[in-house]
Design an enzyme around this catalytic site. Structure first.
Site, PDB file in Angstrom:
ATOM      1  N   GLY A   1     -10.748  11.586  -3.846  1.00 10.31           N
ATOM      2  CA  GLY A   1     -10.751  12.383  -2.618  1.00 10.31           C
ATOM      3  C   GLY A   1     -11.089  11.587  -1.375  1.00 10.31           C
ATOM      4  O   GLY A   1     -10.549  11.852  -0.303  1.00 10.31           O
TER       5      GLY A   1
ATOM      6  N   MET B   1      -2.848  12.738  -6.244  1.00 14.81           N
ATOM      7  CA  MET B   1      -4.039  13.565  -6.505  1.00 14.81           C
ATOM      8  C   MET B   1      -3.715  14.972  -6.038  1.00 14.81           C
ATOM      9  O   MET B   1      -4.254  15.464  -5.048  1.00 14.81           O
ATOM     10  CB  MET B   1      -5.249  12.968  -5.770  1.00 14.81           C
ATOM     11  CG  MET B   1      -5.778  11.714  -6.446  1.00 14.81           C
ATOM     12  SD  MET B   1      -6.816  10.730  -5.362  1.00 14.81           S
ATOM     13  CE  MET B   1      -5.530   9.828  -4.500  1.00 14.81           C
TER      14      MET B   1
ATOM     15  N   ASP C   1      -9.838   2.113  -9.660  1.00 10.80           N
ATOM     16  CA  ASP C   1      -9.732   2.635  -8.295  1.00 10.80           C
ATOM     17  C   ASP C   1     -11.031   3.319  -7.904  1.00 10.80           C
ATOM     18  O   ASP C   1     -11.402   4.338  -8.480  1.00 10.80           O
ATOM     19  CB  ASP C   1      -8.561   3.640  -8.257  1.00 10.80           C
ATOM     20  CG  ASP C   1      -8.297   4.183  -6.864  1.00 10.80           C
ATOM     21  OD1 ASP C   1      -8.980   3.777  -5.906  1.00 10.80           O
ATOM     22  OD2 ASP C   1      -7.388   5.038  -6.751  1.00 10.80           O
ATOM     23  N   GLY C   2     -11.702   2.741  -6.910  1.00 10.45           N
ATOM     24  CA  GLY C   2     -12.862   3.396  -6.335  1.00 10.45           C
ATOM     25  C   GLY C   2     -14.118   2.550  -6.335  1.00 10.45           C
ATOM     26  O   GLY C   2     -14.585   2.118  -7.386  1.00 10.45           O
TER      27      GLY C   2
ATOM     28  N   HIS D   1      -0.386   7.146  -5.898  1.00 15.03           N
ATOM     29  CA  HIS D   1      -1.405   7.815  -6.715  1.00 15.03           C
ATOM     30  C   HIS D   1      -1.443   9.279  -6.291  1.00 15.03           C
ATOM     31  O   HIS D   1      -1.918   9.607  -5.206  1.00 15.03           O
ATOM     32  CB  HIS D   1      -2.745   7.100  -6.437  1.00 15.03           C
ATOM     33  CG  HIS D   1      -3.930   7.690  -7.108  1.00 15.03           C
ATOM     34  ND1 HIS D   1      -5.226   7.321  -6.791  1.00 15.03           N
ATOM     35  CD2 HIS D   1      -4.049   8.620  -8.094  1.00 15.03           C
ATOM     36  CE1 HIS D   1      -6.081   7.987  -7.547  1.00 15.03           C
ATOM     37  NE2 HIS D   1      -5.401   8.784  -8.332  1.00 15.03           N
TER      38      HIS D   1
ATOM     39  N   SER E   1      -5.598  -0.047  -0.691  1.00 15.52           N
ATOM     40  CA  SER E   1      -5.336   1.385  -0.555  1.00 15.52           C
ATOM     41  C   SER E   1      -5.282   1.740   0.923  1.00 15.52           C
ATOM     42  O   SER E   1      -6.238   1.504   1.671  1.00 15.52           O
ATOM     43  CB  SER E   1      -6.434   2.194  -1.244  1.00 15.52           C
ATOM     44  OG  SER E   1      -6.447   3.510  -0.721  1.00 15.52           O
TER      45      SER E   1
ATOM     46  N   HIS F   1      -1.105   0.500  -2.344  1.00 14.42           N
ATOM     47  CA  HIS F   1      -1.536   1.702  -3.073  1.00 14.42           C
ATOM     48  C   HIS F   1      -1.605   2.856  -2.063  1.00 14.42           C
ATOM     49  O   HIS F   1      -2.282   2.771  -1.046  1.00 14.42           O
ATOM     50  CB  HIS F   1      -2.907   1.420  -3.693  1.00 14.42           C
ATOM     51  CG  HIS F   1      -3.529   2.540  -4.444  1.00 14.42           C
ATOM     52  ND1 HIS F   1      -3.386   2.703  -5.798  1.00 14.42           N
ATOM     53  CD2 HIS F   1      -4.335   3.549  -4.037  1.00 14.42           C
ATOM     54  CE1 HIS F   1      -4.074   3.765  -6.199  1.00 14.42           C
ATOM     55  NE2 HIS F   1      -4.662   4.299  -5.149  1.00 14.42           N
TER      56      HIS F   1
ATOM     57  N   ASP G   1      -2.401   6.887  -1.464  1.00 12.65           N
ATOM     58  CA  ASP G   1      -3.136   8.033  -2.017  1.00 12.65           C
ATOM     59  C   ASP G   1      -2.603   9.332  -1.444  1.00 12.65           C
ATOM     60  O   ASP G   1      -2.709   9.573  -0.241  1.00 12.65           O
ATOM     61  CB  ASP G   1      -4.628   7.891  -1.687  1.00 12.65           C
ATOM     62  CG  ASP G   1      -5.257   6.753  -2.462  1.00 12.65           C
ATOM     63  OD1 ASP G   1      -5.260   6.818  -3.693  1.00 12.65           O
ATOM     64  OD2 ASP G   1      -5.728   5.784  -1.825  1.00 12.65           O
TER      65      ASP G   1
ATOM     66  N   MET H   1     -10.301   6.058 -12.596  1.00 13.84           N
ATOM     67  CA  MET H   1     -11.028   6.332 -11.347  1.00 13.84           C
ATOM     68  C   MET H   1     -12.497   5.995 -11.539  1.00 13.84           C
ATOM     69  O   MET H   1     -13.134   6.494 -12.471  1.00 13.84           O
ATOM     70  CB  MET H   1     -10.918   7.819 -10.975  1.00 13.84           C
ATOM     71  CG  MET H   1      -9.575   8.284 -10.467  1.00 13.84           C
ATOM     72  SD  MET H   1      -8.985   7.488  -8.965  1.00 13.84           S
ATOM     73  CE  MET H   1     -10.339   7.718  -7.821  1.00 13.84           C
TER      74      MET H   1
ATOM     75  N   GLY I   1     -14.674   4.735   0.355  1.00 12.73           N
ATOM     76  CA  GLY I   1     -16.014   4.339   0.768  1.00 12.73           C
ATOM     77  C   GLY I   1     -17.145   4.830  -0.107  1.00 12.73           C
ATOM     78  O   GLY I   1     -18.309   4.787   0.306  1.00 12.73           O
TER      79      GLY I   1
ATOM     80  N   MET J   1      -2.942  13.332  -1.422  1.00  9.32           N
ATOM     81  CA  MET J   1      -3.918  14.395  -1.746  1.00  9.32           C
ATOM     82  C   MET J   1      -3.457  15.720  -1.156  1.00  9.32           C
ATOM     83  O   MET J   1      -2.865  15.744  -0.069  1.00  9.32           O
ATOM     84  CB  MET J   1      -5.280  14.035  -1.160  1.00  9.32           C
ATOM     85  CG  MET J   1      -5.798  12.675  -1.592  1.00  9.32           C
ATOM     86  SD  MET J   1      -7.469  12.403  -1.004  1.00  9.32           S
ATOM     87  CE  MET J   1      -7.694  10.667  -1.459  1.00  9.32           C
TER      88      MET J   1
HETATM   89  C1  DX5 Z   1      -9.924   7.824  -3.705  1.00 10.34           C
HETATM   90  C2  DX5 Z   1      -8.663   7.010  -3.725  1.00 10.34           C
HETATM   91  C3  DX5 Z   1      -8.873   5.566  -3.586  1.00 10.34           C
HETATM   92  C4  DX5 Z   1      -9.612   5.139  -2.338  1.00 10.34           C
HETATM   93  C5  DX5 Z   1     -10.486   4.010  -2.733  1.00 10.34           C
HETATM   94  O1  DX5 Z   1      -9.670   9.082  -4.184  1.00 10.34           O
HETATM   95  O2  DX5 Z   1      -7.930   7.235  -4.916  1.00 10.34           O
HETATM   96  O3  DX5 Z   1      -7.659   4.843  -3.743  1.00 10.34           O
HETATM   97  O4  DX5 Z   1      -8.792   4.721  -1.286  1.00 10.34           O
HETATM   98  O5  DX5 Z   1     -11.272   3.677  -1.661  1.00 10.34           O
HETATM   99  P1  DX5 Z   1     -12.484   2.667  -1.791  1.00 10.34           P
HETATM  100  O6  DX5 Z   1     -11.908   1.369  -2.259  1.00 10.34           O
HETATM  101  O7  DX5 Z   1     -13.041   2.620  -0.407  1.00 10.34           O
HETATM  102  O8  DX5 Z   1     -13.444   3.255  -2.791  1.00 10.34           O
HETATM  103 ZN    ZN Z   2      -6.143   5.857  -5.232  1.00 15.87          ZN
END
Ligand code: DX5
Ligand code: ZN
Length: 239
Positions: free
Chosen positions: A153, A79, A183-184, A77, A16, A41, A43, A148, A156, A45
């Site tokens: 959002g 969001m 994811d996450g 993805h 990601s 991937h 993201d 998820m 880490g 937002m």
């Molecule tokens: C969070 C994202 C993820 C994020 C995951 O909302 O959708 O794709 O980058 O990050 P890690 O792998 O650090 O949890």
């Molecule tokens: Zn994501």
């Protein structure tokens, strides 16, 4: 580019970009593709659906040629609120697979059909607090289900175990041709367990880009992801 049907059944690591160095995005993408990764991937937002703002179609279209010329797949993805208003935009930008959130999209059936008709893989994402029942009606239509395992959002965060527990429940409800993406909060310690739960597209942000040397991190995570199961068989058909 259409996602080849076999790819939905294969095991893949999806780095990601959220945790990448945004000033060097192209190089970060090259580093993980060099490591043998097939997917990127992305993201997106909007500061409304989730309390953060990231990147949009401009960055996707800038990265698309670089990813595609290496045979890579861009998985986006969304969001965002009203994702149905941006499906064409991301198709034009070069997205190969596009996921919308069930919590953001009242006309899910239509949105998934539209994503497919635009030539992209249709993904449905669900938040940790969203039940399996909420998505049951459209499971036949999805190419991949994005579970998820953190609140969307931010990168880490720590993986939420009750969200991961939905994966083995969802797996038999999905067409055998569909992927489950988690994811996450995926890291070296839990990546194999995520695969054993039944996921086969594994997103990792901070574990790839937040730990220095994304080339090496991607290679090592992919190797851990593919380790033979310590007990019991893995899912049939997966490499
Ligand atoms: C969070 C994202 C993820 C994020 C995951 O909302 O959708 O794709 O980058 O990050 P890690 O792998 O650090 O949890
Ligand atoms: Zn994501």
């Amino acid at each position: 580019m259409a996602v080849p049907a076999a790819v939905y059944r294969e095991l893949h690591l999806l780095p990601s970009l959220l945790s990448a160095d945004f000033a060097r995005l192209g190089e970060e993408v090259e580093a993980v593709l060099d490591a043998g990764v097939r997917f990127i991937h992305v993201d997106v937002m909007d500061g409304h659906f989730v309390p953060n703002l990231t990147i949009g179609p401009g960055v996707v279209s800038a990265l698309a040629p670089r990813v595609h010329e290496r045979g890579g797949i861009l998985s986006v993805h969304l969001m965002i609120e009203h994702p149905e208003q941006f499906l064409e935009t991301f198709a034009r930008a070069g997205a190969d697979a596009l996921s919308v959130h069930v919590e953001a999209c009242p006309h899910l059936y239509h949105a998934l059909q539209r994503i497919k008709s635009l030539g992209m893989g249709a993904g449905l994402a669900l938040n940790p607090g969203t039940s399996v029942e909420r998505v049951a009606e459209v499971l036949d239509l999805v190419d991949y289900l994005l579970v998820m395992t953190v609140n969307p959002g931010f990168g880490g965060q720590e993986l939420i175990e009750s969200a991961l527990a939905k994966v083995p429940v969802l797996r038999p409800l999905l067409p055998t041709t569909a992927a489950i993406e988690v994811d996450g909060g995926v890291n070296r310690e839990n990546i194999r367990r995520v695969v054993e739960a039944g996921a086969n597209w594994i997103v990792a942000g901070s574990a790839v880009f937040g730990a220095g040397d994304p080339f090496r991190q991607a290679q090592e995570l992919a190797a851990l992801m593919r380790e033979p199961a310590k007990c019991g068989p893995t899912r049939e058909g997966l490499p």
